[in-house]
Every structure is written in structure tokens, then in C-alpha cells.
Design a protein around this motif. Structure first.
Motif, PDB file in Angstrom:
ATOM      1  N   ILE A 271      13.061 -11.539  21.001  1.00  0.00           N
ATOM      2  CA  ILE A 271      12.863 -12.765  21.789  1.00  0.00           C
ATOM      3  C   ILE A 271      12.251 -13.841  20.889  1.00  0.00           C
ATOM      4  O   ILE A 271      12.953 -14.683  20.364  1.00  0.00           O
ATOM      5  CB  ILE A 271      11.981 -12.501  23.027  1.00  0.00           C
TER       6      ILE A 271
ATOM      7  N   ILE B 284       2.626 -11.392  25.459  1.00  0.00           N
ATOM      8  CA  ILE B 284       3.067 -10.286  26.299  1.00  0.00           C
ATOM      9  C   ILE B 284       1.931  -9.335  26.647  1.00  0.00           C
ATOM     10  O   ILE B 284       1.928  -8.702  27.697  1.00  0.00           O
ATOM     11  CB  ILE B 284       4.227  -9.519  25.624  1.00  0.00           C
TER      12      ILE B 284
ATOM     13  N   ALA C   1       5.724 -12.661  21.897  1.00  0.00           N
ATOM     14  CA  ALA C   1       5.074 -11.396  21.568  1.00  0.00           C
ATOM     15  C   ALA C   1       3.561 -11.509  21.702  1.00  0.00           C
ATOM     16  O   ALA C   1       2.890 -10.571  22.139  1.00  0.00           O
ATOM     17  CB  ALA C   1       5.450 -10.975  20.157  1.00  0.00           C
TER      18      ALA C   1
ATOM     19  N   ALA D  15       9.419  -7.433  21.421  1.00  0.00           N
ATOM     20  CA  ALA D  15       9.480  -8.800  21.943  1.00  0.00           C
ATOM     21  C   ALA D  15       9.595  -9.803  20.801  1.00  0.00           C
ATOM     22  O   ALA D  15      10.360 -10.771  20.882  1.00  0.00           O
ATOM     23  CB  ALA D  15       8.247  -9.093  22.786  1.00  0.00           C
TER      24      ALA D  15
END
Length: 291
Positions: free
Chosen positions: A260, A268, A265, A256
Motif C-alpha cells: 500500500i 496501521i 504502515a 502494508a
């Protein structure tokens, strides 16, 4: 190039995940054996990092020796924490014990700021800058050390619980404390050893991760949050669940963060908890407890 990046992120995630595993294993051990949720667990991670720092700086020890001294020192503190904050409350309501652990966490955090200072510090390690090339993937020696030591410790912990007399006593206490006491199990000794091992594991994680990031007295909050995410993900009281849950969280966070954003992160893990609790309320490897 895309495959190399993916492999690099997965490798980073596995190493980060092993850190989470070391933290979460102590948490899940205390809960699985003693049915205690210890919110002060992250502070023992913090102490492990700071004890390593000061053992090297004040005693002149090398990094490995300082880490061992720090781990043993914090394990002894775990014995004292059990003696004064948990054992006297063993027959009280679970919420009372939880509040006691919160009080201990605040005491250690504020005490850490008073003794160690609020300025961030860095644990020096000869492995911090060394590079280990694994084909196209690059990993620092410190990160390889984290993964290797984490794997070794988990194997030793498994053998301890399964093969030793104390391990059998711990398993008996986890299943039925009253019945174990009636058969001659020294419950007080089980409490002491469980807290000693759990706090030692947290301190070891702090000693290993200290050279990869700055340390400060409130870092325990981060550690305990990650630990609880892993424990809930893998299942309360399940050591195999802590292993799988920690590695999953580490890899997912790394992917992540790489594809992203780092901000996503960090969030998540909580998203994973929500999904897992909706799907399997007892975690991936947790068993439903009898009322």
C-alpha cells in the motif's frame, strides 16, 4: 516474483517485529509485576543506541562489546530511575507515578540532546552490510542478529521468571504485592530487579537496531509508541502476548508498507489497537484484572 516479494516482506516484518518485542517485553514486565505504566521506557532504548555508539567511538570497543557495555550501563540507570522516580511513589495514586515517568522521559530526552547533540548518528556494525541469502529472500546479517538475539533473550527471560528464586518473587509480587511482602518477599528488591531487566531489554533493542537506522535523542518517542501498541495488542502484563503482538505488528506493517504505502504502515498500528480494544479490551492474551 509475487511470492518472492511476499516472502521478503514477511521476513522483514518478523525482524522488525522482534525489535518491537524486545521493547514491549520490558514495558509489559514492569506493568505485569509492578502495575506501573512507564512512559520513559523509550528513552532507555535511545540511551542503549547512544551508549553503544559512544562506547565504540570513545572506548574503541568492537560492536558486540559496545552493545554489551551499553546494555549493562542502561540497566544500572534503570536501578537509579526506580530509586528516585518510582519506588518513592509506590503507595501514591497510579496517575502520580505516570506523571513521574513522563517527567523522567522529558528529562532523558532533553538531557540526551544536550549531551549527545541533536544531529543524527549512526552505530557502526560489521554485520550491517553482510547479506544472508535464504533462497530467493535476502536478509542482512544485522537483521538476522536482531532476530536471533531477540529469540535467545526471550527464552532466557522465560527461564529466569519460571525457574529462579527472583522470578518466583516477581510472580508473587505480580499476583499480590501485600501478600508477597507478608511472606517475606523483598518488594524493594523486586522493584529494582524488574526495572533493571526492563531497561536492559530496551537498551539491547537500541543497540541492535542502531546500525539499521539513524539515531537521535527523540527516537525514544517512536520506541515507546511501538511498545505500547504491542503491549495493548498482546495484553497488558502478558509476555507471550508481547511476543505474538510484536511479530503480528511487524508483519502487518511490512505488508502494508510493501503493498500500500509506508505512510499507511505507520498508521496501521493504531488501527489495530482500535479493533483489538473493541473486540478484546484486555488484549489478545491479557486477563481481566479484578477491581
Amino acid at each position: 516474483m509475487e511470492l518472492v516479494l511476499l516472502t521478503q516482506q514477511i521476513m522483514n516484518g518478523l525482524v522488525n517485529g522482534m525489535t518491537y518485542v524486545l521493547i514491549a517485553t520490558g514495558l509489559t514486565l514492569v506493568f505485569g509485576v509492578l502495575h506501573i505504566i512507564n512512559f520513559a521506557h523509550g528513552e532507555f532504548y535511545m540511551l542503549g543506541a547512544f551508549f553503544t555508539f559512544f562506547a565504540a567511538k570513545l572506548l574503541g570497543l568492537d560492536y558486540i562489546s559496545a552493545g554489551i557495555v551499553a546494555t549493562l550501563g542502561v540497566a544500572v540507570l534503570g536501578i537509579l530511575a526506580n530509586r528516585f522516580f518510582f519506588w518513592p511513589l509506590r503507595k501514591e495514586h497510579e496517575f502520580t507515578v505516570l506523571l513521574s515517568s513522563l517527567g523522567l522521559a522529558l528529562l532523558l530526552t532533553n538531557g540526551g540532546e544536550l549531551i549527545f547533540g541533536a544531529d543524527p548518528k549512526y552505530v557502526a556494525s560489521p554485520f550491517a552490510d553482510g547479506i544472508v541469502p535464504l533462497g530467493p529472500v535476502i536478509v542482512t546479517q544485522q537483521r538476522m542478529l536482531i532476530f536471533a538475539v531477540g529469540a535467545l533473550v526471550l527464552v532466557l527471560l522465560y527461564l529466569f521468571i519460571q525457574k529462579t528464586r527472583m522470578g518466583k518473587m516477581m510472580r508473587a509480587t505480580a499476583q499480590n504485592p501485600e501478600g508477597a511482602a507478608l511472606t517475606g518477599v523483598d518488594i524493594r528488591r523486586v522493584y529494582t530487579v524488574t526495572f533493571m531487566v526492563a531497561c536492559g531489554l530496551a537498551a539491547l533493542a537500541g543497540a541492535l537496531v542502531g546500525p539499521t537506522a539513524m539515531i537521535f535523542p527523540t527516537v525514544g518517542t517512536w520506541a515507546v509508541l511501538k511498545g505500547f501498541i504491542v503491549v495493548v495488542l498482546g495484553g497488558l502484563g502478558s509476555i507471550p502476548g508481547a511476543l505474538i503482538g510484536g511479530l503480528i505488528l511487524g508483519v502487518v506493517e511490512a505488508l502494508a508498507g510493501g503493498y500500500i504505502s509506508m505512510g499507511f504502515a505507520q498508521a496501521i498500528g493504531f488501527s489495530i489497537i482500535i479493533v483489538v480494544l473493541l473486540w478484546r479490551p484486555n488484549g489478545l492474551f491479557g486477563a481481566a484484572r479484578r477491581a
